[in-house]
Design a protein around this motif. Structure first.
Motif, mmCIF file in Angstrom:
data_model
loop_
_atom_site.group_PDB
_atom_site.id
_atom_site.type_symbol
_atom_site.label_atom_id
_atom_site.label_comp_id
_atom_site.label_asym_id
_atom_site.label_seq_id
_atom_site.Cartn_x
_atom_site.Cartn_y
_atom_site.Cartn_z
ATOM 1 N N PRO A 139 0.817 -1.219 0.000
ATOM 2 C CA PRO A 139 0.000 0.000 0.000
ATOM 3 C C PRO A 139 0.848 1.265 0.000
ATOM 4 C CG PRO A 139 -0.908 -1.608 1.526
ATOM 5 C CD PRO A 139 0.419 -2.148 1.073
ATOM 6 N N ARG A 172 0.512 4.340 -2.643
ATOM 7 C CA ARG A 172 0.275 5.737 -2.253
ATOM 8 C C ARG A 172 1.360 6.657 -2.814
ATOM 9 N NH1 ARG A 172 -2.086 3.179 2.480
ATOM 10 N NH2 ARG A 172 -0.039 2.941 3.482
ATOM 11 N N GLY A 176 -8.322 1.535 -5.267
ATOM 12 C CA GLY A 176 -8.129 2.635 -4.329
ATOM 13 C C GLY A 176 -7.855 3.909 -5.089
ATOM 14 N N LEU A 205 -12.426 0.625 -2.608
ATOM 15 C CA LEU A 205 -12.269 0.384 -1.175
ATOM 16 C C LEU A 205 -11.993 1.646 -0.374
ATOM 17 C CD1 LEU A 205 -12.519 -2.541 -0.067
ATOM 18 C CD2 LEU A 205 -11.838 -2.521 -2.457
ATOM 19 N N GLY A 206 -11.598 2.713 -1.060
ATOM 20 C CA GLY A 206 -11.251 3.944 -0.364
ATOM 21 C C GLY A 206 -10.225 4.722 -1.153
ATOM 22 N N CYS A 235 -5.755 1.719 -0.925
ATOM 23 C CA CYS A 235 -6.760 0.832 -0.332
ATOM 24 C C CYS A 235 -7.009 -0.416 -1.178
ATOM 25 C CB CYS A 235 -8.074 1.582 -0.108
ATOM 26 S SG CYS A 235 -8.010 2.753 1.263
ATOM 27 N N ALA A 271 -4.128 -2.688 -0.351
ATOM 28 C CA ALA A 271 -4.310 -3.153 1.029
ATOM 29 C C ALA A 271 -5.328 -4.287 1.082
ATOM 30 C CB ALA A 271 -4.757 -1.993 1.920
ATOM 31 N N MET A 272 -6.430 -4.134 0.346
ATOM 32 C CA MET A 272 -7.442 -5.190 0.324
ATOM 33 C C MET A 272 -6.898 -6.461 -0.314
ATOM 34 S SD MET A 272 -10.471 -5.920 1.315
ATOM 35 C CE MET A 272 -11.670 -7.229 1.058
#
Length: 307
Positions: A106, A110, A145, A168-169, A173, A176-177
């Motif tokens: 993640p 980002r 994400g 997911l966000g 995200c 991360a999922m």
């Protein structure tokens, strides 16, 4: 933001391995103009032969594509493709969209979002859940994400390759999922391996055991097909051990950063690593073979299949 349809965007695709080549083919089948790049030029040329175009290098692809998708092996590969003076972010036009589909940390996702924004490039992390047969059939699950408007605009692309797709966000995200999903995938396969070996050692017929187990509620859909292949000792890679191993390490790194103990995942990584050392090209389901070898029963299966 307009929908990213086949009649208004040209796609670029970087990374034509087992998953990437199948996803690229689905996009071609749905009418998208596509320029492809892979370090193995033969893979890009194979896509070009099916109505696509093979780029000579990343800068050529980045300059010509409106939307760039990538499906790469790890964080380092993603960084090498996107950053630096010859990377996508340096060569793509402002307004270009990136759908980054690799399984990476993640944090890396980002950072890619942040660097893209500095260059006027919008990024979604769009992690893939599903096997190579699911990619061929266009029934993957996508875990995204990033920006909601961009997610909606990309729906025509998602529909060409996936049955379900979820936002997911914010940035990171999706990846991360994917770590959450692959925790269950890898640990679940290890649990199946141990359960099957237990059944064999207490007297159950292996073939019957695998057949009946696959019909019970405790086996996840992702594992059902594995049992049929395990029954004939077929461990040709759909999801290779090396990638599951890499994902385990990403999972445990994220857990360590959050100070979360994951003892079962650590144990599953240990068995995965042992099998990887002996059969690095096989499917991650080969941990079942590893457990059978530890129990001293693997040779019996090979002998019975040979006869």
């Amino acid at each position: 933001m307009k929908f990213l349809t086949a009649d208004n965007v040209k796609l670029g695709f970087i990374g034509l391995g087992n998953m990437g080549s199948r996803i690229a083919q689905r996009l071609l089948d749905h009418g998208y103009a596509l320029v492809a790049y892979d370090r193995d030029t033969a893979k890009a040329e194979a896509v070009a032969a099916k109505r696509g175009f093979a780029a000579r290098d990343i800068p050529e692809l980045a300059r010509t594509a409106d939307v760039i998708l990538s499906c790469l092996s790890n964080d380092e590969a993603v960084q090498s493709v996107y950053t630096g003076p010859a990377g996508v972010l340096a060569k793509a036009r402002p307004g270009t969209i990136v759908l980054e589909m690799s399984t990476i940390s993640p944090e890396s996702s980002r950072e890619l979002h942040r660097l893209g924004a500095e260059s006027g490039i919008e990024v979604l992390d769009v992690a893939i859940s599903g096997s190579t047969p699911a990619a061929e059939q266009g029934i993957l699950t996508l875990l995204a994400g990033g920006d909601q408007d961009l997610f909606r605009a990309a729906e025509p692309i998602f529909k060409a390759i996936a049955r379900e797709y979820f936002l997911l966000g914010g940035p990171g995200c999706g990846t991360a999922m994917k770590l959450v999903v692959n925790t269950l995938l890898g640990v679940g396969m290890q649990a199946i391996a141990e359960a099957v070996v237990l059944g064999e050692t207490v007297g159950l017929n292996r073939d019957r055991l695998l057949e009946v187990l696959s019909k019970t509620a405790v086996i996840a859909p992702a594992h059902v097909g594995k049992l049929a292949r395990v029954a004939i000792n077929d461990y040709t890679p759909q999801f290779p051990l090396r990638l599951m191993n890499k994902d385990f390490e990403l999972i445990l790194k994220a857990a360590a950063a959050a100070h979360i103990p994951m003892p079962v995942t650590e144990a599953a990584l240990q068995v995965n690593s042992q099998e990887l050392a002996h059969h690095d090209g096989d499917d991650f389901s080969a941990v079942l073979r590893r457990m059978e070898e530890v129990a001293g029963i693997a040779d019996l299966h090979s002998a019975s299949i040979a006869h």
